[in-house]
Structure formats: C-alpha cells, structure tokens
Design a protein around this motif. Structure first.
Motif, PDB file in Angstrom:
ATOM      1  N   GLY A 191       0.790  -1.220   0.000  1.00 34.92           N
ATOM      2  CA  GLY A 191       0.000   0.000   0.000  1.00 34.92           C
ATOM      3  C   GLY A 191       0.819   1.265   0.000  1.00 34.92           C
ATOM      4  N   ARG A 192       2.135   1.141   0.064  1.00 37.01           N
ATOM      5  CA  ARG A 192       2.990   2.326   0.118  1.00 37.01           C
ATOM      6  C   ARG A 192       3.500   2.688  -1.271  1.00 37.01           C
ATOM      7  NH1 ARG A 192       4.226  -0.755   4.552  1.00 37.01           N
ATOM      8  NH2 ARG A 192       4.022   0.284   6.584  1.00 37.01           N
ATOM      9  N   ILE A 193       3.452   3.979  -1.557  1.00 37.53           N
ATOM     10  CA  ILE A 193       4.019   4.492  -2.796  1.00 37.53           C
ATOM     11  C   ILE A 193       4.415   5.943  -2.554  1.00 37.53           C
ATOM     12  CG2 ILE A 193       1.874   5.376  -3.838  1.00 37.53           C
ATOM     13  CD1 ILE A 193       2.924   4.077  -6.483  1.00 37.53           C
ATOM     14  N   ALA A 194       5.482   6.379  -3.156  1.00 32.67           N
ATOM     15  CA  ALA A 194       5.950   7.748  -2.953  1.00 32.67           C
ATOM     16  C   ALA A 194       5.002   8.728  -3.619  1.00 32.67           C
ATOM     17  CB  ALA A 194       7.359   7.906  -3.517  1.00 32.67           C
ATOM     18  N   PRO A 195       4.583   9.779  -2.922  1.00 28.64           N
ATOM     19  CA  PRO A 195       3.695  10.767  -3.537  1.00 28.64           C
ATOM     20  C   PRO A 195       4.242  11.323  -4.842  1.00 28.64           C
ATOM     21  CG  PRO A 195       3.827  11.145  -1.174  1.00 28.64           C
ATOM     22  CD  PRO A 195       4.846  10.088  -1.494  1.00 28.64           C
TER      23      PRO A 195
END
Length: 347
Positions: A191-195
């Motif tokens: 669920g993590r991704i860099a903005p």
C-alpha cells in the motif's frame, strides 16, 4: 498556475485505494493536501477507515460520484475553497479525490473541466487508478467500470503484489499495457508508494512551470512510428485494445488550422462523444507562436491553454513542434477518427 492541482484516485472495489490513501497521508509531502472521500450508497463506511491526520485539512464527504453527483461535488469543492479563503481551514496546496469503487471517472473529470468557478480555482493534475494484482484480471473481465477506470488513468498502481502470483502479475501488466500503453505502471509496496510517483502527472510541473509534454502525452509509449498518407502527416497506431477500448495517437508534422481542427473535434464529439473516453493533445496551430494544450473527456473539452514553451525532443534536443493528439476510445477506430479530422483539415 495559481489554480490548485487535483488528483483523482480511483479503482474498483477492494483494490486498495483506502490503504494507499492512508499511507499517502502519512507522508510529509502530503501535509498540505485536502482530501475528499466519496462512497457509494446512503451509508458510507470508508470515511471511518481513513486516518484523520488533520481535521482542518482532511475533508470527508459521503455520496456517490458515479451518477448524478456532479452538483454535490461542485458544492463540496466550492465550500472547501471558500473555507480556505476565509481562513476557516489551513492553507492547502492540492486536493485529492478518492472515488467509490463503482465510479465512472468521467463525471468527475467533466465537473473539474466544465464548472466555471471550479475550473477557476482547481485544475485536473491526473487520474491515478489502483488495480488489485491478485484479482485484477478477473475484475477487468467482469466489471466494465474497472476497464474504464484503467483506460483513463495517467498512472496505474498495482496493489497486493506481495500476495499475487508472479505469472498473474505479468499477465495483468500485459493486459494493462494493451489497455492503456501511455500510463506508467507502478507497484505499491504493501500500500505504500511515494507521492512524487503519482503527483504532478499532468501537463505542468509545479517546480518548473513548464510543459512536461513527454510525460503528459506519452505518445511514444502508444506505438511504434507508422507512416502513411500525406507527406506532412503520420499516425502512431498499433491497434492496441482491450476488447472495445483502445489508445492511439494522431501526429501532424505541419502546423494545423485551429478552427478546422476544432470543427473536426466538434463533429467527432457531437456524433461519438460518449465513445471518446479521453483526449490529450498539444497543438501547433497556424498563426500561433506558442503551443496549445487541449484535453477532454467524452462530450466535454476544456478550453485550450497556451503553453509558455515548446517541449524538447529528447532525441535532438530541439523544440518539438509536432501536433499530437492522444485518444482513448471505445468502439471507435483510429481510422474513423482520422477520417473525420482529415476531412476537417483537408488532408
């Protein structure tokens, strides 16, 4: 560039949008972001799952964005902006809208482009679509909404890649590449991704205030160059499609007559507007020194924007003055679109 960029976060039910949103909101780069969450049905639950980072910044609003919600959306966006102006909430630099999993993104994009007050204060930065890597192929086969969500995306984010089989991920990526070859495909780590990977994916880069046309149009990703027809006109098209939906690019080397092009697009939209899912273009119009940017969704076209500079061709380092129109269509062939525009431009 004084308008506030808006990112639309969409994806089918269960794709992981809320998980992705929670991780985004915990990132320092998202500190000055207002969030609008919309859900399907009279009783919404997603707002209970969204972590409240700042009550003054995160705006939660129940209601469906997939049908006759445009009036409610306009009201919400107006109220949000007025609260910002009156100092009732802290300043925010961007807005993120999370849609219901059943939403057709078109009404949202229409509203952002068509309502005068909204377009004076907000601008569409991009559409980010989350696709479940474990069940994405089945969803695309069974749910037409998910196909449209993926087809109009500027960024495709694959979720649940940690639980999906490698062969399923490879098959899904191939399907998405055929459906929307111009959209970069990214993988979210739990669920993590860099903005930075999903923000500022529109025409303008906020840091440089110059047109990032290569990233916006991504015409080169649509197809290999194919030449036919007139000396100053060639078309990129490998007939990539997902059953009914395809993406293609029409390219014109010589400057075009703006009024004639507008008339051709008007004819196309009046007869087949529902099937023009999205258009993004940069136009070299005769008697205009600067390039014009144009984008539209189905029957709605945003007024053209004058760009400060021509994009640079990375191969030559020189200004690229070609007209490029990237279409995503449903049941509408590249040849049919080319005939309409060719007739209007007398090609």
């Amino acid at each position: 560039m004084s308008t506030l960029p808006v990112t639309v976060l969409t994806g089918f039910l269960g794709s992981g949008k809320t998980t992705l949103l929670n991780h985004l909101l915990s990132h320092p780069d998202m500190a000055e972001t207002a969030v609008l969450v919309n859900e399907f049905g009279e009783v919404g639950l997603d707002h209970l799952l969204v972590r409240h980072v700042d009550e003054d910044i995160v705006l939660l609003n129940a209601g469906c964005l997939c049908c006759s919600v445009r009036g409610d959306m306009v009201t919400a966006l107006r109220d949000l902006f007025l609260k910002r102006v009156r100092g009732e909430i802290d300043e925010f630099r961007r807005l993120l809208i999370e849609t219901t999993g059943l939403a057709d993104p078109a009404p949202i994009l229409h509203t952002l482009m068509s309502d005068p007050l909204i377009s004076n204060h907000y601008r569409l930065d991009g559409v980010v679509t989350v696709v479940d890597a474990a069940h994405g192929l089945e969803t695309l086969d069974r749910q037409p909404e998910s196909v449209k969500q993926a087809a109009v995306a500027d960024r495709l984010v694959l979720s649940k890649t940690d639980v999906a089989a490698p062969e399923a991920i490879a098959a899904l990526e191939a399907r998405l590449a055929a459906l929307n070859p111009g959209a970069p495909r990214l993988r979210a780590d739990h669920g993590r991704i860099a903005p930075a990977d999903i923000l500022e994916c529109g025409l303008f880069r906020a840091d440089a205030k110059t047109p990032d046309v290569a990233g916006w149009l991504t015409a080169e990703a649509l197809a290999d160059a194919g030449h036919h027809g007139h000396d100053h006109h060639h078309r990129h098209d490998v007939n990539r499609h997902d059953e009914r939906i395809r993406a293609f690019c029409l390219t014109y080397d010589a400057p075009v007559d703006w009024d004639a092009l507008a008339a051709g697009l008007d004819l196309l939209v009046s007869s087949r507007g529902a099937d023009v899912l999205r258009l993004k273009a940069i136009v070299n119009a005769r008697h205009h020194d600067a390039p014009l940017a144009l984008h539209g969704v189905q029957h709605m076209f945003h007024p053209p924007s004058v760009l400060p500079d021509w994009p640079v061709d990375p191969a030559t380092g020189q200004p690229d003055r070609r007209t490029r129109l990237v279409f995503i269509t449903r049941d509408l062939s590249p040849a049919a679109v080319e005939r309409v525009l060719g007739a209007a431009l007398s090609l």
